[in-house]
Design a protein around this motif. Structure first.
Motif, short mmCIF file in Angstrom:
data_model
loop_
_atom_site.label_atom_id
_atom_site.label_comp_id
_atom_site.label_asym_id
_atom_site.label_seq_id
_atom_site.Cartn_x
_atom_site.Cartn_y
_atom_site.Cartn_z
N ARG A 151 0.86 -1.40 -0.07
CA ARG A 151 0.08 0.01 0.15
C ARG A 151 0.72 1.30 -0.19
O ARG A 151 0.62 2.17 -0.67
CB ARG A 151 -1.03 0.10 1.26
N ALA A 152 1.85 1.35 0.81
CA ALA A 152 2.76 2.21 0.98
C ALA A 152 3.60 2.72 -0.59
O ALA A 152 3.64 3.79 -0.70
CB ALA A 152 3.81 2.18 2.10
N LYS A 153 3.90 1.81 -1.14
CA LYS A 153 4.78 1.58 -2.24
C LYS A 153 3.55 2.25 -3.46
O LYS A 153 3.97 3.29 -4.20
CB LYS A 153 4.85 0.26 -2.74
N ASN A 154 2.29 1.91 -3.35
CA ASN A 154 1.45 2.34 -4.40
C ASN A 154 1.14 3.76 -4.03
O ASN A 154 1.00 4.62 -5.04
CB ASN A 154 0.10 1.45 -4.19
N GLU A 155 1.12 3.90 -3.06
CA GLU A 155 0.53 5.63 -2.55
C GLU A 155 1.95 6.47 -2.95
O GLU A 155 1.78 7.60 -3.65
CB GLU A 155 0.47 5.74 -1.08
N ALA A 156 3.10 6.03 -2.69
CA ALA A 156 4.19 6.68 -3.02
C ALA A 156 4.26 6.86 -4.39
O ALA A 156 4.66 8.16 -5.15
CB ALA A 156 5.48 5.92 -2.42
N ALA A 157 3.99 5.80 -5.26
CA ALA A 157 4.14 6.09 -6.85
C ALA A 157 3.29 7.02 -7.33
O ALA A 157 3.47 7.83 -8.19
CB ALA A 157 3.87 4.79 -7.44
N LEU A 163 9.26 1.71 -8.27
CA LEU A 163 8.01 1.37 -7.62
C LEU A 163 6.95 0.79 -8.47
O LEU A 163 6.14 -0.13 -7.97
CB LEU A 163 7.32 2.50 -6.97
N ARG A 164 7.21 0.89 -9.87
CA ARG A 164 6.23 0.26 -10.86
C ARG A 164 7.02 -1.19 -11.35
O ARG A 164 6.58 -1.94 -12.12
CB ARG A 164 5.98 1.00 -12.05
N GLY A 165 8.24 -1.45 -10.60
CA GLY A 165 8.76 -2.90 -10.96
C GLY A 165 9.85 -2.65 -12.29
O GLY A 165 10.22 -3.89 -12.76
#
Length: 157
Positions: free
Chosen positions: A111-117, A143-145
């Protein structure tokens, strides 16, 4: 019986050992607007502990959610360190320079990764100097891999 959050931090590690000191460091960083390049800043200490020389640790994953919260509370350039640190942590993980994410931290980290992105995407649509644009673009790629894109951006200079 559930363990206290402080006890959990003590079970996690960062570059210098047990991570029981990270909550206090995150609290200091909330109010420190100096850049992570300033060796007297809390951000310098966080970068050193959580993404030391490009390596990440179990405490790095646990710190992602508080880092997003700090970024949300800031404006403009003050968002760079918390968001970029999350990008660095993810790049370390993707490149095999970090341990696996502990199962109890996985959902929160995702969730944190997605929010940061999402926050980085919004920042990239604003006026930024070229150095920050490149760094944040690399963080977003991580963050998008997209390791290849992140590494190409970081290694370009």
């Amino acid at each position: 019986m559930t363990e206290s959050p402080q006890a959990r931090w003590g079970q996690l590690t960062h570059a210098y050992g047990a991570a029981g000191d990270i909550p206090a460091l995150l609290e200091r960083a909330r109010f420190d607007v100096r850049s992570g390049s300033d060796s007297a800043s809390a951000w310098f200490e966080l970068w050193s502990a959580l993404c030391h020389q490009g390596d990440a640790y179990t405490a790095s994953y646990a710190a992602a959610r508080p880092l997003v919260a700090i970024a949300k509370a800031r404006q403009g350039n003050e968002r760079f360190d918390p968001l970029s640190l999350i990008g660095c942590i993810e790049l370390a993980r993707l490149e095999g320079r970090a341990p696996p994410i502990p199962s109890d931290l996985l959902d929160e980290y995702q969730r944190a990764k997605n929010e940061a992105a999402g926050m980085i995407e919004a920042l990239l649509s604003t006026q930024l100097d070229q150095e920050w644009r490149i760094a944040l673009s690399a963080d977003l790629a991580s963050l998008r891999g997209d390791v290849a894109k992140a590494r190409a951006l970081l290694d370009a200079d």
